[in-house]
Design an enzyme around this catalytic site. Structure first.
Site, PDB file in Angstrom:
ATOM      1  N   ALA A   1     -14.285   6.998 -20.372  1.00  0.00           N
ATOM      2  CA  ALA A   1     -15.091   8.004 -19.681  1.00  0.00           C
ATOM      3  C   ALA A   1     -14.579   9.409 -19.963  1.00  0.00           C
ATOM      4  O   ALA A   1     -15.361  10.354 -20.078  1.00  0.00           O
ATOM      5  CB  ALA A   1     -15.089   7.730 -18.178  1.00  0.00           C
TER       6      ALA A   1
ATOM      7  N   TYR B   1       0.813  -1.215   0.000  1.00  0.00           N
ATOM      8  CA  TYR B   1       0.000   0.000   0.000  1.00  0.00           C
ATOM      9  C   TYR B   1       0.846   1.265   0.000  1.00  0.00           C
ATOM     10  O   TYR B   1       0.418   2.294  -0.538  1.00  0.00           O
ATOM     11  CB  TYR B   1      -0.992  -0.022   1.168  1.00  0.00           C
ATOM     12  CG  TYR B   1      -2.124  -0.977   0.904  1.00  0.00           C
ATOM     13  CD1 TYR B   1      -3.180  -0.626   0.071  1.00  0.00           C
ATOM     14  CD2 TYR B   1      -2.110  -2.263   1.435  1.00  0.00           C
ATOM     15  CE1 TYR B   1      -4.202  -1.523  -0.208  1.00  0.00           C
ATOM     16  CE2 TYR B   1      -3.120  -3.166   1.159  1.00  0.00           C
ATOM     17  CZ  TYR B   1      -4.167  -2.789   0.335  1.00  0.00           C
ATOM     18  OH  TYR B   1      -5.166  -3.682   0.046  1.00  0.00           O
TER      19      TYR B   1
ATOM     20  N   THR C   1     -17.022   0.785 -13.927  1.00  0.00           N
ATOM     21  CA  THR C   1     -17.220  -0.298 -12.965  1.00  0.00           C
ATOM     22  C   THR C   1     -17.413  -1.629 -13.686  1.00  0.00           C
ATOM     23  O   THR C   1     -17.998  -1.682 -14.768  1.00  0.00           O
ATOM     24  CB  THR C   1     -18.444  -0.033 -12.068  1.00  0.00           C
ATOM     25  OG1 THR C   1     -19.629  -0.042 -12.870  1.00  0.00           O
ATOM     26  CG2 THR C   1     -18.324   1.311 -11.379  1.00  0.00           C
ATOM     27  N   SER C   2     -16.959  -2.700 -13.049  1.00  0.00           N
ATOM     28  CA  SER C   2     -17.038  -4.031 -13.655  1.00  0.00           C
ATOM     29  C   SER C   2     -18.384  -4.698 -13.441  1.00  0.00           C
ATOM     30  O   SER C   2     -18.749  -5.625 -14.161  1.00  0.00           O
ATOM     31  CB  SER C   2     -15.942  -4.927 -13.075  1.00  0.00           C
ATOM     32  OG  SER C   2     -16.190  -5.173 -11.693  1.00  0.00           O
TER      33      SER C   2
ATOM     34  N   ASN D   1     -13.133   3.588  -5.675  1.00  0.00           N
ATOM     35  CA  ASN D   1     -11.692   3.792  -5.769  1.00  0.00           C
ATOM     36  C   ASN D   1     -11.137   4.342  -4.463  1.00  0.00           C
ATOM     37  O   ASN D   1     -11.832   5.044  -3.726  1.00  0.00           O
ATOM     38  CB  ASN D   1     -11.367   4.743  -6.918  1.00  0.00           C
ATOM     39  CG  ASN D   1     -11.868   4.209  -8.249  1.00  0.00           C
ATOM     40  OD1 ASN D   1     -11.939   2.998  -8.453  1.00  0.00           O
ATOM     41  ND2 ASN D   1     -12.230   5.107  -9.150  1.00  0.00           N
TER      42      ASN D   1
ATOM     43  N   CYS E   1      -5.446   4.041  12.911  1.00  0.00           N
ATOM     44  CA  CYS E   1      -4.802   3.388  14.048  1.00  0.00           C
ATOM     45  C   CYS E   1      -5.505   2.075  14.379  1.00  0.00           C
ATOM     46  O   CYS E   1      -6.736   2.021  14.475  1.00  0.00           O
ATOM     47  CB  CYS E   1      -4.814   4.313  15.262  1.00  0.00           C
ATOM     48  SG  CYS E   1      -4.047   3.580  16.734  1.00  0.00           S
TER      49      CYS E   1
ATOM     50  N   ARG F   1       1.335   2.004  -3.521  1.00  0.00           N
ATOM     51  CA  ARG F   1       0.126   2.607  -4.089  1.00  0.00           C
ATOM     52  C   ARG F   1       0.007   4.078  -3.673  1.00  0.00           C
ATOM     53  O   ARG F   1      -0.419   4.925  -4.453  1.00  0.00           O
ATOM     54  CB  ARG F   1      -1.131   1.871  -3.605  1.00  0.00           C
ATOM     55  CG  ARG F   1      -1.129   0.368  -3.699  1.00  0.00           C
ATOM     56  CD  ARG F   1      -1.550  -0.151  -5.048  1.00  0.00           C
ATOM     57  NE  ARG F   1      -0.472  -0.202  -6.007  1.00  0.00           N
ATOM     58  CZ  ARG F   1       0.568  -1.051  -5.932  1.00  0.00           C
ATOM     59  NH1 ARG F   1       0.677  -1.899  -4.936  1.00  0.00           N
ATOM     60  NH2 ARG F   1       1.500  -1.052  -6.851  1.00  0.00           N
TER      61      ARG F   1
ATOM     62  N   HIS G   1     -14.749   2.415  -0.015  1.00  0.00           N
ATOM     63  CA  HIS G   1     -13.714   1.410   0.247  1.00  0.00           C
ATOM     64  C   HIS G   1     -12.479   1.991   0.926  1.00  0.00           C
ATOM     65  O   HIS G   1     -11.430   1.349   0.949  1.00  0.00           O
ATOM     66  CB  HIS G   1     -13.308   0.717  -1.059  1.00  0.00           C
ATOM     67  CG  HIS G   1     -14.381  -0.168  -1.615  1.00  0.00           C
ATOM     68  ND1 HIS G   1     -14.482  -0.478  -2.958  1.00  0.00           N
ATOM     69  CD2 HIS G   1     -15.415  -0.806  -1.007  1.00  0.00           C
ATOM     70  CE1 HIS G   1     -15.527  -1.272  -3.149  1.00  0.00           C
ATOM     71  NE2 HIS G   1     -16.106  -1.487  -1.985  1.00  0.00           N
TER      72      HIS G   1
END
Length: 233
Positions: free
Chosen positions: A220, A56, A177-178, A91, A116, A59, A108
């Site tokens: 898009a 992460y 979106t899938s 996202n 924390c 990312r 998400h």
């Protein structure tokens, strides 16, 4: 579409991909050559926090290298035109906020924030000293921080607010979106059941394409600016 039209937008990985953010899951089901269970579950964090943290942090550093694209900007224009607007994003990047969106929900979680493990304090931490490979301690209690990300088996955020918006919207638009990830994949049916007009925009037809009243295939960033200009004239 008038200023009084109640609009709910759902965005997924496709809109961020147009800014250069790689979609996590490849066709073989791996995320950057890692199994989902290794980097996107509480069990993975417990078993190998160093691996998950590094995943992460990479990312998070990538956020400094990307910019909002024309689709993000078009959604800001639409929000500014409407009196009742909510953007829900699956996202975890910060591109909607950087584009200027105000009424939006990260269901998400958010890469730019850390949480924390002990006291649940959440804080934006994107300075250089926050982006390395060393774990970071909470500014409130010194507990270890984890990514502020909803992992598999964890409950998405703000579901009550999302349900309220879906039950009242006149238009529902899904972008990039899938149609495979729950509960977001159910939002289309909820809105449609309530009588909303449903519109989909995606590079490829999503799994739930046949439930849209209108589906527009393509990028898009190429489709949305012209649509928003038409809707807001």
């Amino acid at each position: 579409m008038t200023k009084n039209t109640r609009v709910v937008i759902l965005t997924g990985a496709g809109i961020s991909a147009e800014s250069g953010i790689q979609t996590f899951r490849a066709s073989d089901g791996l995320w950057e050559n890692h199994r989902v269970e290794e980097v996107a579950t509480p069990e993975g964090w417990a078993a190998n926090p160093e691996l998950v943290w590094s995943f992460y942090q990479q990312r998070r550093r990538q956020l400094l290298e990307v910019e909002p694209n024309p689709a993000h900007i078009a959604l800001v224009d639409l929000e500014n035109y409407l009196d009742n607007f909510l953007l829900i994003t699956q996202n975890v990047d910060n591109l909607h906020g950087r584009a200027g969106s105000k009424q939006f929900i990260h269901m998400h979680g958010e890469l730019e924030k850390l949480r924390c493990e002990q006291c649940n304090h959440v804080e934006i931490m994107m300075e250089n000293e926050h982006l390395g490979e060393e774990f970071i301690s909470c500014t409130q209690c010194e507990g270890r921080l984890r990514p502020h990300i909803v992992w598999f088996s964890e409950s998405p955020l703000h579901l009550n607010e999302i349900d309220d918006a879906l039950s009242q919207c006149d238009v529902f638009i899904a972008i990039g979106t899938s149609g495979n990830v729950t509960p977001a994949s159910t939002f289309l049916n909820i809105a449609k059941f309530q009588g909303a007009r449903t519109i989909g925009i995606n590079l490829d037809p999503p799994a739930n394409v046949y439930f849209f009243d209108e589906f527009l295939q393509g990028k898009a960033g190429e489709i949305l600016p012209a649509l928003v200009q038409k809707w807001t004239q």
